[in-house]
Design a protein around this motif. Structure first.
Motif, PDB file in Angstrom:
ATOM      1  N   THR A 197      42.197  27.590  38.418  1.00  0.00           N
ATOM      2  CA  THR A 197      42.740  26.369  38.995  1.00  0.00           C
ATOM      3  C   THR A 197      42.860  25.295  37.914  1.00  0.00           C
ATOM      4  OG1 THR A 197      40.566  25.464  39.557  1.00  0.00           O
ATOM      5  CG2 THR A 197      41.631  26.877  41.199  1.00  0.00           C
TER       6      THR A 197
ATOM      7  N   ASP B  70      46.790  26.321  42.753  1.00  0.00           N
ATOM      8  CA  ASP B  70      45.986  25.973  41.577  1.00  0.00           C
ATOM      9  C   ASP B  70      45.434  24.550  41.616  1.00  0.00           C
ATOM     10  OD1 ASP B  70      48.275  24.558  41.121  1.00  0.00           O
ATOM     11  OD2 ASP B  70      48.839  25.604  39.277  1.00  0.00           O
TER      12      ASP B  70
ATOM     13  N   ALA C 279      40.669  23.098  43.524  1.00  0.00           N
ATOM     14  CA  ALA C 279      39.609  23.468  42.590  1.00  0.00           C
ATOM     15  C   ALA C 279      38.288  23.779  43.292  1.00  0.00           C
ATOM     16  CB  ALA C 279      39.395  22.347  41.566  1.00  0.00           C
TER      17      ALA C 279
ATOM     18  N   ALA D 166      39.791  26.848  48.019  1.00  0.00           N
ATOM     19  CA  ALA D 166      40.615  27.915  47.449  1.00  0.00           C
ATOM     20  C   ALA D 166      40.482  29.207  48.262  1.00  0.00           C
ATOM     21  CB  ALA D 166      40.216  28.159  45.994  1.00  0.00           C
TER      22      ALA D 166
END
Length: 454
Positions: free
Chosen positions: A141, A325, A328, A333
């Motif tokens: 990320t 991405d 974080a 995610a």
């Protein structure tokens, strides 16, 4: 009246987004998603921002309807009624157990929809429920968090073990892990708890541990796993050739596998490859406890089918935006990737509906083209057909009624627009030397010189 006219127009011109939104309303209504959250969340509370709205925002980004979480928030801003910081705070706190429950629930509900359509799932191996397990480390990320900004290293937000129901081609379970450096084997204890009698588990050598294999056998399950060099095996007979597979001659040898005080008998199936693997291996050896009535050549073929889960990961990467991405925080995610797995399952059901409606093979349809069609038309469709329309029309239908709708819409789809275009085998690239310190050329001048000699 206006809504019905718009619905009929989309049905004629672009029925695939209708199928996607109708299936979402039926299987993943806001009330249902919020119930999944309440039943599985341990620390996070619903508060002023319902889980279903956060999932809706994430799905807009994952399905590429909006290019980012921020853009999706702007579209839903009035409905959300909170600042974007609250959305990111909510995302960063969604627990892996909630993400997992969402995937499991989606697979069960969509499987029932498949059955209601009359879809007869192809049994990969007669007498067994085939499960293919594989791991995926999420891509790096951006360094958006303060502790990451001064690091000269790629931050990994986590990994997942995904389980594919190979008979239905649905991702039926997932094991999210926030530690991007953790070994896949550290999650096998959780996987083992889900093994049932007459399950057939297929996996690569990363999952080849004595504890895992013996654990499957003790639960009266079966396995086909590529042998790891450190697996403690004792061969008890000679290796003999038993046939030929498309990739090379096949050999079999009996062996015993021990773990603690437990011992099981296994079969070693070796395929001497006509062409080496990408790692340079000239042969692969499989460990299996399938009975003798399943031939060694069949076991080798079963292992080759393991690539179906790799295909699923590829579809998540290409057709969907499963690894965002800018997310974080590990929990955010992982949640985004699990939303992508749910979307993958949804696309699978859409292909089944279209395939049945056209009496053709659903595997010939491209999920990439289907996802692209959804992302292109979804925004405009939701302007003329608001959420209230979908809730009123599809939320309370039975599975059989919903299946009839999906098949009717599937008949309107132009098959030729969404079929796969298969290419031939890739040609090896020419040896053009090192890629460093290369000059640039004019493409036009190169082409002019080439065609002048033709």
């Amino acid at each position: 009246m206006i809504h019905q006219q718009a619905f009929d127009l989309f049905r004629e011109k672009s029925p695939v987004p209708l199928m996607a939104r109708a299936a979402l309303e039926h299987a993943f209504s806001a009330s249902h998603l919020d119930r999944v959250f309440r039943e599985n969340a341990q620390r996070q509370r619903e508060g002023d921002l319902p889980f279903s709205l956060v999932a809706d925002v994430m799905s807009l980004a994952v399905l590429k309807i909006r290019p980012s979480i921020c853009a999706a928030y702007e579209e839903k801003k009035a409905e959300l009624g909170v600042a974007i910081k609250s959305v990111y705070n909510k995302l960063s706190g969604i627990e892996p157990a909630v993400s997992r429950a969402m995937v499991r629930d989606s697979a069960a509900r969509l499987a029932r929809m498949q059955e209601a359509m009359g879809y007869e799932s192809s049994t990969v191996q007669s007498g067994y429920r085939t499960r293919i397990v594989d791991g995926k480390h999420l891509n790096r990320t951006e360094r958006r968090l303060q502790p990451l900004r001064e690091l000269n290293a790629a931050p990994l937000p986590g990994q997942v073990l995904a389980v594919l129901d190979a008979d239905r081609r649905l991702v039926c379970d997932v094991f999210p892990c926030e530690d991007g450096h953790a070994q896949e084997r550290s999650l096998l204890g959780e996987v083992l708890q889900t093994v049932q009698e007459d399950d057939l588990w297929i996996a690569d050598r990363n999952f080849c541990t004595a504890e895992f294999l013996v654990g499957i056998a003790r639960r009266r399950g079966r396995f086909v796993v590529r042998r790891h060099a450190h697996l403690p095996l004792e061969t008890v007979g000679r290796r003999r050739r038993v046939g030929t597979s498309p990739t090379g001659p096949v050999y079999e040898q009996p062996a015993r596998l021990r773990w603690n005080d437990h011992e099981i008998c296994v079969r070693l199936i070796t395929v001497k490859l006509k062409h080496p693997t990408r790692d340079g291996d000239q042969e692969i050896t499989l460990v299996s406890n399938l009975p003798k009535k399943v031939s060694a050549r069949r076991i080798a073929q079963l292992y080759r089918d393991r690539w179906t889960i790799e295909t699923a990961f590829q579809q998540v990467a290409l057709a969907l935006h499963g690894e965002i991405d800018t997310l974080a925080y590990p929990k955010a995610a992982l949640f985004g990737f699990c939303i992508a797995l749910v979307a993958h399952n949804l696309l699978g059901v859409i292909t089944v509906a279209i395939g049945i409606a056209h009496d053709d093979d659903p595997q010939e349809l491209s999920t990439y083209y289907l996802a692209d069609e959804i992302s292109a038309a979804y925004h405009g469709m939701m302007i003329v057909l608001p959420p209230e329309f979908w809730h009123r029309r599809f939320s309370k239908l039975s599975d059989s009624e919903m299946a009839d709708w999906m098949l009717q819409l599937g008949q309107e789809v132009d098959w030729s627009r969404f079929r796969k275009h298969r290419r031939g085998p890739k040609k090896p690239p020419p040896n053009i030397g090192t890629k460093t310190n290369r000059n640039h050329v004019s493409t036009k001048r190169v082409l002019d010189e080439y065609y002048s000699h033709c």
